[in-house]
Design a protein around this motif. Structure first.
Motif, PDB file in Angstrom:
ATOM      1  N   VAL A  87      56.617   4.906  12.562  1.00 52.30           N
ATOM      2  CA  VAL A  87      57.384   5.981  11.929  1.00 52.30           C
ATOM      3  C   VAL A  87      57.608   7.130  12.903  1.00 52.30           C
ATOM      4  N   GLY A  88      56.555   7.486  13.659  1.00 44.16           N
ATOM      5  CA  GLY A  88      56.631   8.627  14.557  1.00 44.16           C
ATOM      6  C   GLY A  88      57.258   8.326  15.902  1.00 44.16           C
ATOM      7  N   PHE A  89      56.502   7.652  16.770  1.00 39.68           N
ATOM      8  CA  PHE A  89      56.984   7.390  18.120  1.00 39.68           C
ATOM      9  C   PHE A  89      58.309   6.642  18.129  1.00 39.68           C
ATOM     10  N   HIS A  90      58.436   5.634  17.238  1.00 42.57           N
ATOM     11  CA  HIS A  90      59.585   4.737  17.314  1.00 42.57           C
ATOM     12  C   HIS A  90      60.793   5.245  16.527  1.00 42.57           C
ATOM     13  N   ARG A  91      60.689   5.271  15.209  1.00 41.90           N
ATOM     14  CA  ARG A  91      61.881   5.558  14.409  1.00 41.90           C
ATOM     15  C   ARG A  91      62.284   7.033  14.465  1.00 41.90           C
ATOM     16  N   HIS A  92      61.302   7.932  14.612  1.00 40.76           N
ATOM     17  CA  HIS A  92      61.654   9.353  14.650  1.00 40.76           C
ATOM     18  C   HIS A  92      61.939   9.835  16.071  1.00 40.76           C
ATOM     19  N   PHE A  93      60.939   9.782  16.952  1.00 37.48           N
ATOM     20  CA  PHE A  93      61.097  10.384  18.278  1.00 37.48           C
ATOM     21  C   PHE A  93      62.039   9.589  19.183  1.00 37.48           C
ATOM     22  N   THR A  94      61.986   8.263  19.123  1.00 35.62           N
ATOM     23  CA  THR A  94      62.834   7.465  20.006  1.00 35.62           C
ATOM     24  C   THR A  94      64.270   7.374  19.499  1.00 35.62           C
ATOM     25  N   HIS A  95      64.432   7.051  18.200  1.00 35.45           N
ATOM     26  CA  HIS A  95      65.764   6.714  17.696  1.00 35.45           C
ATOM     27  C   HIS A  95      66.361   7.737  16.726  1.00 35.45           C
ATOM     28  N   SER A  96      65.623   8.775  16.374  1.00 33.89           N
ATOM     29  CA  SER A  96      66.135   9.815  15.470  1.00 33.89           C
ATOM     30  C   SER A  96      66.696   9.223  14.181  1.00 33.89           C
ATOM     31  N   ALA A  97      65.941   8.275  13.592  1.00 37.26           N
ATOM     32  CA  ALA A  97      66.364   7.674  12.331  1.00 37.26           C
ATOM     33  C   ALA A  97      66.246   8.652  11.170  1.00 37.26           C
ATOM     34  N   PHE A  98      65.527   9.745  11.381  1.00 43.19           N
ATOM     35  CA  PHE A  98      65.424  10.807  10.382  1.00 43.19           C
ATOM     36  C   PHE A  98      64.977  12.073  11.108  1.00 43.19           C
ATOM     37  N   LYS A  99      65.123  13.194  10.437  1.00 41.52           N
ATOM     38  CA  LYS A  99      64.637  14.470  10.966  1.00 41.52           C
ATOM     39  C   LYS A  99      63.410  14.880  10.171  1.00 41.52           C
ATOM     40  N   ALA A 100      62.425  15.408  10.862  1.00 46.53           N
ATOM     41  CA  ALA A 100      61.173  15.799  10.210  1.00 46.53           C
ATOM     42  C   ALA A 100      60.930  17.288  10.382  1.00 46.53           C
ATOM     43  N   LYS A 101      60.370  17.898   9.365  1.00 43.18           N
ATOM     44  CA  LYS A 101      59.998  19.304   9.472  1.00 43.18           C
ATOM     45  C   LYS A 101      58.821  19.439  10.431  1.00 43.18           C
ATOM     46  N   ARG A 102      58.666  20.617  10.994  1.00 49.23           N
ATOM     47  CA  ARG A 102      57.756  20.823  12.124  1.00 49.23           C
ATOM     48  C   ARG A 102      56.321  20.336  11.869  1.00 49.23           C
ATOM     49  N   PRO A 103      55.673  20.653  10.749  1.00 45.15           N
ATOM     50  CA  PRO A 103      54.291  20.178  10.564  1.00 45.15           C
ATOM     51  C   PRO A 103      54.184  18.651  10.595  1.00 45.15           C
ATOM     52  N   LEU A 104      55.122  17.959   9.948  1.00 42.95           N
ATOM     53  CA  LEU A 104      55.081  16.510   9.948  1.00 42.95           C
ATOM     54  C   LEU A 104      55.402  15.965  11.334  1.00 42.95           C
ATOM     55  N   ARG A 105      56.312  16.605  12.034  1.00 44.78           N
ATOM     56  CA  ARG A 105      56.673  16.170  13.382  1.00 44.78           C
ATOM     57  C   ARG A 105      55.445  16.193  14.300  1.00 44.78           C
ATOM     58  N   ILE A 106      54.672  17.269  14.200  1.00 47.35           N
ATOM     59  CA  ILE A 106      53.439  17.364  15.002  1.00 47.35           C
ATOM     60  C   ILE A 106      52.434  16.317  14.553  1.00 47.35           C
ATOM     61  N   ALA A 107      52.293  16.138  13.229  1.00 47.62           N
ATOM     62  CA  ALA A 107      51.340  15.157  12.703  1.00 47.62           C
ATOM     63  C   ALA A 107      51.703  13.744  13.146  1.00 47.62           C
ATOM     64  N   LEU A 108      52.986  13.417  13.170  1.00 46.55           N
ATOM     65  CA  LEU A 108      53.410  12.084  13.608  1.00 46.55           C
ATOM     66  C   LEU A 108      53.121  11.872  15.089  1.00 46.55           C
ATOM     67  N   ALA A 109      53.293  12.911  15.889  1.00 50.92           N
ATOM     68  CA  ALA A 109      52.989  12.798  17.318  1.00 50.92           C
ATOM     69  C   ALA A 109      51.499  12.564  17.530  1.00 50.92           C
ATOM     70  N   ILE A 110      50.657  13.241  16.746  1.00 47.70           N
ATOM     71  CA  ILE A 110      49.212  13.054  16.860  1.00 47.70           C
ATOM     72  C   ILE A 110      48.803  11.680  16.352  1.00 47.70           C
ATOM     73  N   ALA A 111      49.346  11.262  15.195  1.00 44.85           N
ATOM     74  CA  ALA A 111      48.991   9.956  14.626  1.00 44.85           C
ATOM     75  C   ALA A 111      49.356   8.828  15.573  1.00 44.85           C
ATOM     76  N   GLY A 112      50.521   8.919  16.215  1.00 53.17           N
ATOM     77  CA  GLY A 112      50.901   7.893  17.181  1.00 53.17           C
ATOM     78  C   GLY A 112      49.996   7.893  18.402  1.00 53.17           C
ATOM     79  N   SER A 113      49.540   9.075  18.815  1.00 54.69           N
ATOM     80  CA  SER A 113      48.637   9.175  19.960  1.00 54.69           C
ATOM     81  C   SER A 113      47.300   8.498  19.667  1.00 54.69           C
ATOM     82  N   LEU A 114      46.876   8.482  18.399  1.00 55.10           N
ATOM     83  CA  LEU A 114      45.610   7.858  18.020  1.00 55.10           C
ATOM     84  C   LEU A 114      45.632   6.345  18.210  1.00 55.10           C
ATOM     85  N   ALA A 115      46.827   5.758  18.378  1.00 59.27           N
ATOM     86  CA  ALA A 115      46.935   4.317  18.618  1.00 59.27           C
ATOM     87  C   ALA A 115      46.570   3.946  20.045  1.00 59.27           C
ATOM     88  N   LEU A 116      46.437   4.938  20.910  1.00 61.26           N
ATOM     89  CA  LEU A 116      46.060   4.741  22.320  1.00 61.26           C
ATOM     90  C   LEU A 116      47.065   3.844  23.051  1.00 61.26           C
TER      91      LEU A 116
END
Length: 342
Positions: A87-116
């Motif tokens: 949802v974060g790294f791929h569909r949002h940050f890479t392809h802009s399949a949707f726009k996210a408000k700032r708190p969720l945008r940060i949370a998605l970046a952190i959640a994707g980082s947890l995948a190592l």
């Protein structure tokens, strides 16, 4: 499996003439365009160690079992990291399949980082380059890199699955992800990748130790919730690069060899419906036909209903029909979701 010529330059995916060719990296890039020896060694440790744990997991589970706490930690952290990637790294940050408000945008970046799987800016740059040259010369991880004979394909599958990660040459982040480099929130999370690596690995044993009030509880939680979880998620993600570009059904027209692999759908959070994704990369849903489970799309829908995301690019029936291969049946109209805005 159909065959096509060896990798050739993909003219349809040629770089944007307006994009900078060799301009200096912008502030915020992570690392240079070549991996250093220390980074190579660290990468090997984070690939080999969890993989050894994954190999040991089966006999250990068979002989001694796994507690519900450890299983719960494995599943919870697996799907947090998996959806952070999908949802974060791929569909949002890479392809802009949707726009996210700032708190969720940060949370998605952190959640994707947890995948190592690497810092968000580097991950996105690699994936955008993959789409620009998909299964053609310049693709960072095509399984058809060495040709189409059985030995060449086996070598290519290894390269697409894991080998490309050790390639010294790196994707220029200033060229493929300048928008993320200019975003202070994303740039900060990307630079903090070591921190999120520590959090990802140490939080499960912390929870396990506190829940059982024992070192043994912390140790088993680290084994199942950290090592086994990371290895499983890594190999499922890498299978999208390797397996889903070597086999699978192709109901939609794409300029590469991406295919749908149904048995990876649940573990990949919907990413293995890979053919539609390459036929329509900005679409927020990848599994658009009946029975194609896509938990990432469902999560995006929940975020949309909560008002956390907007301008979601849901698939439209007419858009799907235009991309569908002539010999395949039409999708069930109820499976395609209408375009909606918040």
């Amino acid at each position: 499996m159909t065959t096509t010529p060896d990798l050739v330059p993909n003219k349809a995916a040629s770089p944007d003439p307006a994009a900078p060719a060799e301009s200096p990296p912008l502030s915020g890039t992570l690392g240079g365009e070549r991996r250093g020896s220390v980074e190579q060694a660290a990468l090997a440790v984070f690939i080999v160690l969890p993989f050894l744990a994954l190999l040991a997991a089966v006999p250990l589970a068979w002989g001694w079992g796994v507690s519900w706490l450890d299983l719960g930690l494995l599943v919870a952290f697996y799907f947090i990291g998996c959806h952070g990637i999908t949802v974060g790294f791929h569909r949002h940050f890479t392809h802009s399949a949707f726009k996210a408000k700032r708190p969720l945008r940060i949370a998605l970046a952190i959640a994707g980082s947890l995948a190592l799987e690497g810092p968000v800016v580097r991950w996105v740059a690699d994936h955008r380059k993959h789409h620009q040259h998909s299964d053609a010369e310049g693709d960072p991880h095509s399984p058809w890199r060495y040709g189409e004979s059985v030995p060449a394909l086996l070598k290519g599958l290894w390269w697409a699955h894991t080998g490309w990660l050790f390639n010294v040459e790196q994707t220029p982040q200033h060229k493929y992800a300048p928008d993320l480099i200019k975003d202070p929130d994303v740039r900060r999370v990307s630079r903090q990748f070591v921190l999120w690596t520590a959090v990802s690995l140490l939080l499960p044993p912390l929870i396990g130790g506190l829940a059982t009030w024992s070192w043994q509880g912390a140790l088993t939680a680290f084994f199942w919730g950290s090592l086994v979880r990371v290895a499983l998620l890594h190999h499922v993600t890498w299978s999208i690069n390797s397996i889903c570009h070597a086999t699978g059904k192709q109901p939609f027209r794409s300029r590469d060899r991406s295919g749908n692999v149904w048995w990876l759908a649940v573990l990949s959070c919907g990413e293995s419906w890979h053919n539609l994704h390459h036929a329509d990369p900005t679409c927020a849903r990848h599994g658009v036909d009946r029975g194609q489970l896509d938990s990432s799309a469902r999560l995006i829908r929940w975020f949309e209903k909560a008002g956390w995301v907007y301008d979601v690019r849901w698939p439209k029936p007419e858009r799907l029909a235009a991309r569908r291969a002539p010999e395949t049946p039409q999708a069930n109209p109820g499976e395609a979701e209408p375009a909606k805005t918040a």
